[in-house]
Design an enzyme around this catalytic site. Structure first.
Site, PDB file in Angstrom:
ATOM      1  N   CYS A  70      34.414  34.702  44.780  1.00 17.62           N
ATOM      2  CA  CYS A  70      34.561  33.247  44.859  1.00 17.62           C
ATOM      3  C   CYS A  70      33.176  32.639  44.711  1.00 17.62           C
ATOM      4  O   CYS A  70      32.271  32.955  45.504  1.00 17.62           O
ATOM      5  CB  CYS A  70      35.183  32.868  46.203  1.00 17.62           C
ATOM      6  SG  CYS A  70      35.206  31.096  46.575  1.00 17.62           S
ATOM      7  N   CYS A 182      34.368  29.017  38.497  1.00 16.26           N
ATOM      8  CA  CYS A 182      35.305  29.210  39.606  1.00 16.26           C
ATOM      9  C   CYS A 182      36.252  30.324  39.186  1.00 16.26           C
ATOM     10  O   CYS A 182      36.751  30.319  38.056  1.00 16.26           O
ATOM     11  CB  CYS A 182      36.084  27.932  39.904  1.00 16.26           C
ATOM     12  SG  CYS A 182      37.414  28.131  41.123  1.00 16.26           S
TER      13      CYS A 182
END
Length: 259
Positions: A70, A182
């Site tokens: 992440c 992302c």
């Protein structure tokens, strides 16, 4: 011992997908912190607390290495995590360096797509400042893509109008490379391909993370001979319902088709 993969939700599956290619004989724990998702719209302090709670749990399961799959979590907590735990901890960051290298001689722009929190963090600004000597990097937060991903909503008729609206202020012909900053965003590459000119590259940092993980395990003589088995957890609770497990497996298959 298994390798731990941590994300706020399903985005880390895009990283796991690459890792499985490079380390198919390892076994894994995938931890989706779904109770606290999305990370990108919360405060730094909140997210750091969520991350440490998740990592405490995973270390308790006996993992030999951890991948923070992440960008937001990496930018906020990876340095602090490495101070606390004595296992290898790898993060992921927007692939700005290879993007800039591709575009510098072409008089093209780099567009980094990420969450609000990733783009606000000092770690990201330092990265761009260190690499972007010709001022060609631009950025755009796309928080709704995370929401789409967590709802397993990938239909182009839903996604494309949102992308067109958010990209309306950019001259897409001036963009040479799009960076998916992302891990939720690779699932939407098909929609992106329908918007950006054909010659635009779309890249992420997942491959580099997978290669680095393999290099570290080889150096530490910690390679395994497992089967690629994956245990899935949702905020500390083992996922056993067939629908969720099927959704996760389908996303891995989707990534195979995209590539």
């Amino acid at each position: 011992m298994r390798i731990g993969i941590l994300d706020s939700g399903v985005g880390g599956l895009a990283v796991l997908h690459q890792i499985l290619k490079w380390l198919p004989k390892e076994d894994y724990i995938y931890y989706a912190d779904t109770s606290n998702a999305p990370y990108g719209e919360k405060s730094k302090e909140e997210v750091k607390e969520y991350i440490f709670n998740a990592v405490d749990f995973m270390v308790g399961q006996g993992i030999k290495a951890l991948v923070i799959a992440c960008n937001t979590a990496t930018s906020i907590a990876v340095d602090d995590l490495r101070e606390k735990y004595d296992i290898p901890i790898l993060g992921i960051e927007p692939a700005v360096k290879p993007a800039v290298q591709r575009c510098e001689g072409k008089r093209k722009k780099v567009l980094v797509l990420a969450t609000n929190l990733t783009l606000k963090e000092e770690k990201y600004h330092n990265l761009v400042e260190r690499i972007d000597h010709q001022d060609i990097v631009e950025s755009l937060p796309l928080p709704k893509l995370v929401e789409f991903a967590e709802r397993f909503e990938y239909r182009e008729e839903k996604v494309v109008p949102y992308l067109k609206e958010e990209l309306a202020s950019f001259d897409l012909k001036q963009i040479g490379t799009v960076v998916l900053g992302c891990t939720h965003f690779p699932f939407f590459q098909k929609s992106m391909r329908s918007i950006f000119p054909e010659e635009v590259d779309i890249i992420s940092g997942s491959i580099g993370t997978a290669k680095n993980l393999r290099r570290i395990l080889e150096a530490r003589n910690q390679m395994s001979s497992g089967t690629g088995d994956i245990l899935y957890f949702s905020s500390g609770v083992k996922i056993e319902d067939k629908e969720t497990l099927s959704n996760y497996k389908n996303l891995l298959v989707m990534l195979d088709k995209i590539e």
